[in-house]
Design an enzyme around this catalytic site. Structure first.
Site, short mmCIF file in Angstrom:
data_model
loop_
_atom_site.label_atom_id
_atom_site.label_comp_id
_atom_site.label_asym_id
_atom_site.label_seq_id
_atom_site.Cartn_x
_atom_site.Cartn_y
_atom_site.Cartn_z
N LYS A 46 80.83 46.86 27.06
CA LYS A 46 79.54 46.14 26.74
C LYS A 46 79.43 46.15 25.08
CE LYS A 46 75.21 47.63 27.51
NZ LYS A 46 74.73 47.61 26.01
N GLU A 60 77.19 44.30 21.77
CA GLU A 60 75.87 43.62 21.40
C GLU A 60 76.38 42.35 20.54
OE1 GLU A 60 73.03 46.33 19.80
OE2 GLU A 60 73.30 47.77 21.37
N ASP A 99 75.28 53.65 25.08
CA ASP A 99 75.45 54.09 23.62
C ASP A 99 73.80 54.71 23.51
OD1 ASP A 99 74.09 51.89 23.06
OD2 ASP A 99 75.09 51.54 21.26
N SER A 100 72.74 54.60 24.55
CA SER A 100 71.53 55.26 24.35
C SER A 100 72.02 56.77 24.70
CB SER A 100 70.85 54.79 25.78
OG SER A 100 71.71 54.65 27.06
N GLU A 110 67.74 41.98 27.02
CA GLU A 110 66.76 43.21 26.69
C GLU A 110 65.60 42.72 25.93
OE1 GLU A 110 68.72 46.86 25.26
OE2 GLU A 110 66.65 47.99 25.02
N ASP A 128 79.60 51.35 26.76
CA ASP A 128 79.38 50.71 25.42
C ASP A 128 80.35 50.89 24.21
OD1 ASP A 128 76.99 49.05 25.57
OD2 ASP A 128 75.49 50.84 25.57
O1 KIV Z 1 72.78 52.03 25.60
C1 KIV Z 1 72.04 51.72 26.82
O2 KIV Z 1 71.70 52.30 27.66
C2 KIV Z 1 72.08 50.20 27.15
C3 KIV Z 1 70.91 49.78 28.18
C4 KIV Z 1 69.79 50.14 27.75
C5 KIV Z 1 71.39 48.33 28.50
O3 KIV Z 1 72.56 49.40 26.43
#
Ligand code: KIV
Length: 269
Positions: free
Chosen positions: A117, A119, A48-49, A186, A87
């Protein structure tokens, strides 16, 4: 040494606990996914980056589930050998178990993700269990979890105090016990990441967490130098594509303005 032609799976990744390190990178489109896949990356993460490096937001919070499905689907067309993880974006899984199950289902069904993924630790453990029961592999994410940026007061190192250290360990154990095959750790002190890595059977993937983890992840734009003005301590740049792209754009504009592009060879008779 991993066989460069064999498909990476959750089982093959689990088998690398304490062994050959796992190389993970983010990608958001088919061109870079293909390059990462062909270069032999083990895991491609549609993070989600995307909200920050592609959409220009100041955090990951505005990213929607529809956007994650879209990016995951286009990345999936380039990720053949690599294991593909997507994510779950902010508020697609925090309000209820049902939300989380349906959101993860969309990432797998419409996005073609092979795992999701999410959090958090103790508070998401029940969802992790339910997803694994539904056949969806889960990668956890503990430490400095960007979706909690406002709670942390910024993207700050976590795990410095005894209380934070204990919480991060407890969170990692909770998601591993619930069935997560991997956990991103992280921005925490490297001794803590080493302790978490020893404490859980899941493979740990570090970012800003030292080299004791079972693998490492970097955001593609950081690794490739696509944002020349941004380089936190934990990033190593393997290329300066931002500078190269800037120079190429300028050379093209100069050639167009000077009448040097296109040439006769680049034109049709
Ligand atoms: O969103 C993302 O790119 C991430 C990584 C930095 C692990 O969660």
């Amino acid at each position: 040494m991993a066989d460069a032609s064999s498909k990476v799976t959750t089982a093959s990744l689990r088998g690398r606990k304490g062994g050959e390190k796992i190389a993970v990178v983010t990608a958001y489109d088919v061109a870079f996914a293909r390059l990462a896949d062909e270069a032999g990356l083990d895991v491609i993460l549609v993070g989600d980056s995307v909200g920050m490096v592609v959409q220009g937001e100041s955090s990951t919070l505005p990213v929607t589930l529809d956007e994650m499905v879209y990016h995951t689907r286009i990345v999936s067309r380039g990720a053949r050998r690599a294991h593909l993880v997507a994510d779950l974006p902010f508020m697609s899984y925090q309000a209820s178990l049902e939300d989380g199950l349906r959101a993860a289902g969309r990432l797998v069904k419409e996005g073609r993700a092979e795992a999701v993924k999410l959090e958090g630790g103790v508070r998401v453990a029940e969802l992790v269990r339910r997803l694994v029961d539904a056949g969806i592999p889960v990668m956890g994410h503990v430490g400095m979890t960007p979706q909690s940026v406002h709670q942390f007061g910024g993207f700050k190192l976590q795990g410095r105090t005894d209380e934070q250290r204990a919480r991060i360990l407890e969170d990692a154990r909770a998601v591993a016990d619930a069935g997560a095959y991997a956990i991103v750790i992280e921005t925490v002190p490297r001794a803590l990441a080493a302790e978490v890595t020893r404490a859980v059977p899941a493979v740990t993937i570090g970012i800003g967490a030292g080299r004791a983890c079972d693998g490492q992840v970097l955001v593609m734009h950081d690794l490739l130098g696509l944002e020349p003005g941004w380089k936190p301590r934990f990033v190593r740049r393997y290329a300066e594509l931002g500078q190269a792209a800037g120079a190429a754009f300028k050379a093209y504009a100069d050639d167009v303005r000077a009448g040097r592009f296109p040439s006769d060879e680049e034109s049709y008779d």
